[in-house]
Design an enzyme around this catalytic site. Sequence first.
Site, PDB file in Angstrom:
ATOM      1  N   CYS A  69       0.838  -1.194   0.000  1.00 56.56           N
ATOM      2  CA  CYS A  69       0.000   0.000   0.000  1.00 56.56           C
ATOM      3  C   CYS A  69       0.877   1.249   0.000  1.00 56.56           C
ATOM      4  O   CYS A  69       1.858   1.335   0.743  1.00 56.56           O
ATOM      5  CB  CYS A  69      -0.920  -0.006   1.215  1.00 56.56           C
ATOM      6  SG  CYS A  69      -1.888   1.516   1.402  1.00 56.56           S
ATOM      7  N   ASP A  71      -0.022  -6.111  -0.452  1.00 58.17           N
ATOM      8  CA  ASP A  71      -1.117  -6.367  -1.387  1.00 58.17           C
ATOM      9  C   ASP A  71      -0.724  -7.562  -2.240  1.00 58.17           C
ATOM     10  O   ASP A  71       0.269  -7.513  -2.965  1.00 58.17           O
ATOM     11  CB  ASP A  71      -1.357  -5.146  -2.287  1.00 58.17           C
ATOM     12  CG  ASP A  71      -1.858  -3.934  -1.522  1.00 58.17           C
ATOM     13  OD1 ASP A  71      -2.649  -4.111  -0.586  1.00 58.17           O
ATOM     14  OD2 ASP A  71      -1.445  -2.810  -1.863  1.00 58.17           O
TER      15      ASP A  71
END
Length: 281
Positions: A188, A195
């Site tokens: 992120c 992620d």
Amino acid sequence: MTIPEHSQLGKTSAYADQYDASLLFPIPRLAKRLELGIAGMPPFLGADLWTAFELSWLNPRGKPQVALAHFTVPCETPNIIESKSFKLYLNSFNNTRFADAAEVQARLRADISEAAWRGAAQPSIVGVKLLLPELFDREPVHEMDGLSLDRLDMECTRYTPAPDLLRAAFDEQPVSEVLTSNLLKSNCLVTGQPDWGSVQIRYSGPQIEQAGLLQYLVSFRNHHEFHEQCAERIFMDLWTQCKPAKLSVYARYTRRGGLDINPFRTSHPQGLPANVRMARQ
């Protein structure tokens, strides 16, 4: 100014218990596209396909209702929607009464369209589809079609985007291929949280050297960028380095906070891929 640092990412947030459209936080796409050398019209089409797994509201008698929701945000929108703000917005439906699912769908379409198209000279709408519980068992789970790059046994040493790893056989006959990998990971942009994703690359043109392509995808491992921006970076690096005649990049990320984001970018007009979740999602 709507920049990521001003959003609710990484901050303690009070959950609104009544519907509040102002919770949606749009972030302009332009700054990151300028980083990629896209100053005008992008060389791609496509959309960001979202799935909401935690959508609920109250009917007129106060009984909770639940649904899944699919959202289609065209890549032509001037803004992305920051994902935590999207989650907070959806949670604001939880204790709000609506006449029926159609009213909920209309409200979602109006609010998300306004945020995504804010600032556009000719704003349009986003796609919204609600799936009620009686349709849940029709939702398939399917892995991406294509030849897996993950079968390759190789050394990986670079963990920030390295487009110089991309190579293509410009002096050989062009090919058409569909290649996939489950080894996509980025972080992120604001919180640094991981992620996890998978990616499908469909192209026609000079054959892309597969080992270098896998190493390139792995090189996103310590990179900080939003999902949509990573997909566009992959597209632009392949487009620039390998010069395909046609190219599509489809990334599917695992859900966080009940939301998954699945960006699709393509060099040529075609239908959007089906928003079908993978096992990890």
